[in-house]
Design an enzyme around this catalytic site. Structure first.
Site, PDB file in Angstrom:
ATOM      1  N   GLY A 111      10.007  -7.381  -6.475  1.00 26.53           N
ATOM      2  CA  GLY A 111      10.363  -6.347  -5.509  1.00 26.53           C
ATOM      3  C   GLY A 111      10.092  -4.917  -5.916  1.00 26.53           C
ATOM      4  O   GLY A 111      10.243  -4.011  -5.087  1.00 26.53           O
ATOM      5  N   PRO A 146       7.460 -10.526 -10.188  1.00 28.97           N
ATOM      6  CA  PRO A 146       6.820  -9.383  -9.527  1.00 28.97           C
ATOM      7  C   PRO A 146       5.546  -9.791  -8.797  1.00 28.97           C
ATOM      8  O   PRO A 146       4.781 -10.622  -9.285  1.00 28.97           O
ATOM      9  CB  PRO A 146       6.487  -8.448 -10.697  1.00 28.97           C
ATOM     10  CG  PRO A 146       6.355  -9.338 -11.878  1.00 28.97           C
ATOM     11  CD  PRO A 146       7.202 -10.552 -11.636  1.00 28.97           C
ATOM     12  N   ARG A 168      -0.644  -4.456   7.092  1.00 25.08           N
ATOM     13  CA  ARG A 168       0.638  -3.809   6.799  1.00 25.08           C
ATOM     14  C   ARG A 168       1.000  -2.676   7.760  1.00 25.08           C
ATOM     15  O   ARG A 168       2.159  -2.566   8.145  1.00 25.08           O
ATOM     16  CB  ARG A 168       0.692  -3.347   5.338  1.00 25.08           C
ATOM     17  CG  ARG A 168       0.533  -4.503   4.337  1.00 25.08           C
ATOM     18  CD  ARG A 168       0.696  -4.091   2.893  1.00 25.08           C
ATOM     19  NE  ARG A 168       1.996  -3.506   2.666  1.00 25.08           N
ATOM     20  CZ  ARG A 168       2.241  -2.210   2.642  1.00 25.08           C
ATOM     21  NH1 ARG A 168       1.257  -1.332   2.749  1.00 25.08           N
ATOM     22  NH2 ARG A 168       3.459  -1.758   2.484  1.00 25.08           N
ATOM     23  N   TYR A 197       4.486  -3.339   9.434  1.00 20.41           N
ATOM     24  CA  TYR A 197       5.628  -2.573   8.919  1.00 20.41           C
ATOM     25  C   TYR A 197       5.470  -1.069   9.105  1.00 20.41           C
ATOM     26  O   TYR A 197       6.158  -0.309   8.442  1.00 20.41           O
ATOM     27  CB  TYR A 197       5.819  -2.804   7.408  1.00 20.41           C
ATOM     28  CG  TYR A 197       5.610  -4.185   6.863  1.00 20.41           C
ATOM     29  CD1 TYR A 197       6.536  -5.197   7.114  1.00 20.41           C
ATOM     30  CD2 TYR A 197       4.524  -4.465   6.043  1.00 20.41           C
ATOM     31  CE1 TYR A 197       6.356  -6.458   6.572  1.00 20.41           C
ATOM     32  CE2 TYR A 197       4.354  -5.736   5.492  1.00 20.41           C
ATOM     33  CZ  TYR A 197       5.263  -6.725   5.766  1.00 20.41           C
ATOM     34  OH  TYR A 197       5.094  -7.970   5.219  1.00 20.41           O
ATOM     35  N   CYS A 210      -8.715  -5.912  19.674  1.00 21.68           N
ATOM     36  CA  CYS A 210      -8.161  -5.629  21.002  1.00 21.68           C
ATOM     37  C   CYS A 210      -6.642  -5.675  20.986  1.00 21.68           C
ATOM     38  O   CYS A 210      -6.029  -6.554  21.586  1.00 21.68           O
ATOM     39  CB  CYS A 210      -8.717  -6.626  22.011  1.00 21.68           C
ATOM     40  SG  CYS A 210     -10.501  -6.722  21.910  1.00 21.68           S
ATOM     41  N   GLU A 211      -6.032  -4.755  20.267  1.00 23.43           N
ATOM     42  CA  GLU A 211      -4.580  -4.618  20.170  1.00 23.43           C
ATOM     43  C   GLU A 211      -4.318  -3.152  19.858  1.00 23.43           C
ATOM     44  O   GLU A 211      -4.954  -2.600  18.971  1.00 23.43           O
ATOM     45  CB  GLU A 211      -4.016  -5.400  18.962  1.00 23.43           C
ATOM     46  CG  GLU A 211      -4.164  -6.887  18.973  1.00 23.43           C
ATOM     47  CD  GLU A 211      -3.073  -7.595  19.762  1.00 23.43           C
ATOM     48  OE1 GLU A 211      -2.042  -6.965  20.089  1.00 23.43           O
ATOM     49  OE2 GLU A 211      -3.284  -8.778  20.072  1.00 23.43           O
TER      50      GLU A 211
HETATM   51  C1  LIG Z   1       7.771 -12.103  -2.235  1.00 22.18           C
HETATM   52  C2  LIG Z   1       8.654 -12.550  -3.319  1.00 22.18           C
HETATM   53  C3  LIG Z   1       8.573 -11.954  -4.580  1.00 22.18           C
HETATM   54  C4  LIG Z   1       7.639 -10.792  -4.888  1.00 22.18           C
HETATM   55  O1  LIG Z   1       7.992  -9.648  -4.217  1.00 22.18           O
HETATM   56  P1  LIG Z   1       7.192  -8.279  -4.529  1.00 22.18           P
HETATM   57  O2  LIG Z   1       7.861  -7.281  -3.679  1.00 22.18           O
HETATM   58  O3  LIG Z   1       5.788  -8.511  -4.133  1.00 22.18           O
HETATM   59  O4  LIG Z   1       7.337  -8.001  -5.975  1.00 22.18           O
HETATM   60  C5  LIG Z   1       9.362 -12.457  -5.580  1.00 22.18           C
HETATM   61  N1  LIG Z   1      10.218 -13.489  -5.357  1.00 22.18           N
HETATM   62  C6  LIG Z   1      10.326 -14.069  -4.156  1.00 22.18           C
HETATM   63  C7  LIG Z   1      11.274 -15.193  -3.981  1.00 22.18           C
HETATM   64  C8  LIG Z   1       9.556 -13.621  -3.098  1.00 22.18           C
HETATM   65  O5  LIG Z   1       9.684 -14.195  -1.901  1.00 22.18           O
END
Ligand SMILES: *Cc1c(COP(=O)(O)O)cnc(C)c1O
Length: 425
Positions: free
Chosen positions: A247, A285, A323, A327, A353-354
């Site tokens: 994350g 990650p 993306r 988002y 076409c969007e």
């Molecule tokens: C998508 C995901 C990640 C990686 O997330 P990032 O934001 O890309 O680092 C890690 N663990 C799980 C369970 C995920 O679904």
């Protein structure tokens, strides 16, 4: 010749008036391979990985690349050769990591909807751990494991219920999320897991969201997780590893996420203070390992000046750069060979076409049809999410290593796309 790197992209730089990735000019790669074209820097991936490795120096730790961020075999191979494990979310991803040379024991399997067939295959190849997300899944996994005469190593994904302060679609660790089990149910579910004959409890995991740019949610989540480790072990269930998920964010637009090593020094201090420094630490990650390693090179097809808005129509689209549409995300867009004349503010849009098919809004650019643009931060969640909508073939991908450019994926032809289809009679 002056060299100007762009913030957050140490291996992508202007040398004079040409944009380079490592030692290769992007214009030359585009001339050779066509556009749209994804180009990744191997050095950039390895330096992102290096920050985590520095953070864990001297520790028992396993970095599992969350391969859904970019699942191209050549990318997986870079991480497998660097000693990484992998976090997978489907049977298809399992076959990919095996094909790329991963050690099965370093593969962990996340996701809320694992099928029996996926479980069987993962047991057969001997993956390291199933990150289980519900009680129902625990029961099924135990049954499948018993039928194959094995015990499935499991960890339970717990929701620490902290707000990662990111986009709601990529926030996963809050109550009301479809992922994981609630913090308050965790002990009971661990006790259930420990009693099931086909399972061996080995760890605990969480994943609170994606593109996290502050350290507080991580520090809070770690406290909540360590509380649970204490509770669960007090009930007699040993936890061999603590998996803290992924994350960590990247710099898309002046974002300032913590450096992986700095963040981990702080998290490790918490772990040590609670006496869990001897556990195997695992992380998952994705984006932070590949996101800023890649650019998508695209050609300007048409300029459409308008009274209210002017459009710059490019040959890349939401197929391969999803993306912004998904988002409202921001990708930096820069000319591959800058001109030094007048600029105009454009919405940069694709041919699909969007109305959602835009890549950048209100960008000041000095461009003409035929010019090349580089869309930055395109290494994560672009090609792995690419589709064939409008029967557009997916782009080619190159991995640049110094002055070498390896073609790691050919451009998809229309014949590739229709290969599995049949006319009616
Ligand atoms: C998508 C995901 C990640 C990686 O997330 P990032 O934001 O890309 O680092 C890690 N663990 C799980 C369970 C995920 O679904």
């Amino acid at each position: 010749m002056t060299s100007t790197t762009l913030p957050g992209h140490p291996h992508i730089a202007y040398r004079g008036d040409a944009l380079y990735i490592e030692q290769r000019p992007l214009a030359e790669l585009a001339a050779q391979h066509g556009t749209p074209l994804f180009v990744y820097s191997k050095a950039s991936m390895l330096s992102a990985l290096g920050a985590y490795q520095r953070g864990f120096a001297g520790r028992k730790a396993q970095i599992c690349y969350a391969m859904k961020a970019n699942s191209t075999l050549g990318v997986l191979q870079v991480f497998a050769q660097a000693g990484c494990g992998f976090d997978i979310v489907s049977g298809g991803e399992l076959e990919r990591v095996l094909a790329a040379g991963a050690e099965p024991g370093k593969v962990i399997f996340s996701g809320v909807g694992k099928t029996r067939a996926e479980m069987r295959r993962a047991l057969e190849v001997g993956i390291g751990c199933f990150n289980v997300e519900s009680e129902g899944e625990l029961e099924v996994l135990s049954e499948v494991a018993q039928a194959t005469g094995r015990r499935a190593p499991v960890s339970i994904r717990v929701n620490p219920n902290v707000d990662p302060k990111t986009h709601p679609y990529i926030s996963t660790g809050l109550k009301g999320s479809k992922f994981g089990v609630a913090h308050e149910d965790a002990l009971r579910i661990y006790q259930r897991a420990a009693a099931l004959p086909g399972l061996a409890v080995v760890g605990i995991d969480c994943h609170i969201g994606s593109q996290i740019t502050e350290e507080t949610p991580y520090l809070d989540a770690m406290d909540r997780m360590l509380d649970l480790v204490t509770t669960i072990e007090a009930a007699g269930i040993a936890l061999h590893h603590i998996d803290f998920g992924g994350g960590l964010g990247i710099d898309y637009r002046g974002d300032t996420p913590p450096e992986a090593d700095v963040l981990w020094h702080k998290l490790l201090a918490k772990i040590d203070a609670r006496g869990y420094g001897d556990r195997l630490l695992m992380i998952e990650p994705g984006r932070s390992l590949v996101g800023n390693a890649g650019v998508c090179v695209t050609e300007v097809l048409y300029l459409k000046p308008g009274e209210q808005k002017s459009f710059c129509v490019i040959d890349a689209a939401m197929n391969e750069l999803p993306r912004p549409a998904m988002y409202q995300a921001f990708h930096r867009i820069e000319p591959v060979s800058p001109r030094h004349g007048q600029t105009t503010v454009y919405d940069v849009v694709g041919p699909i076409c969007e109305s959602g098919d835009w890549i950048g809004r209100d960008r000041e650019l000095g461009v003409a049809p035929g010019d090349l643009l580089a869309v930055f931060s395109a290494g994560a969640y672009c090609m792995s999410m690419a589709s064939n909508y409008n029967t557009r073939g997916r782009p080619a991908e190159l991995l640049v290593d110094g002055d070498q450019a390896h073609l790691i994926r050919e451009r998809e032809s229309t014949a590739d796309q229709t290969r599995l289809e049949r006319l009616v009679g």
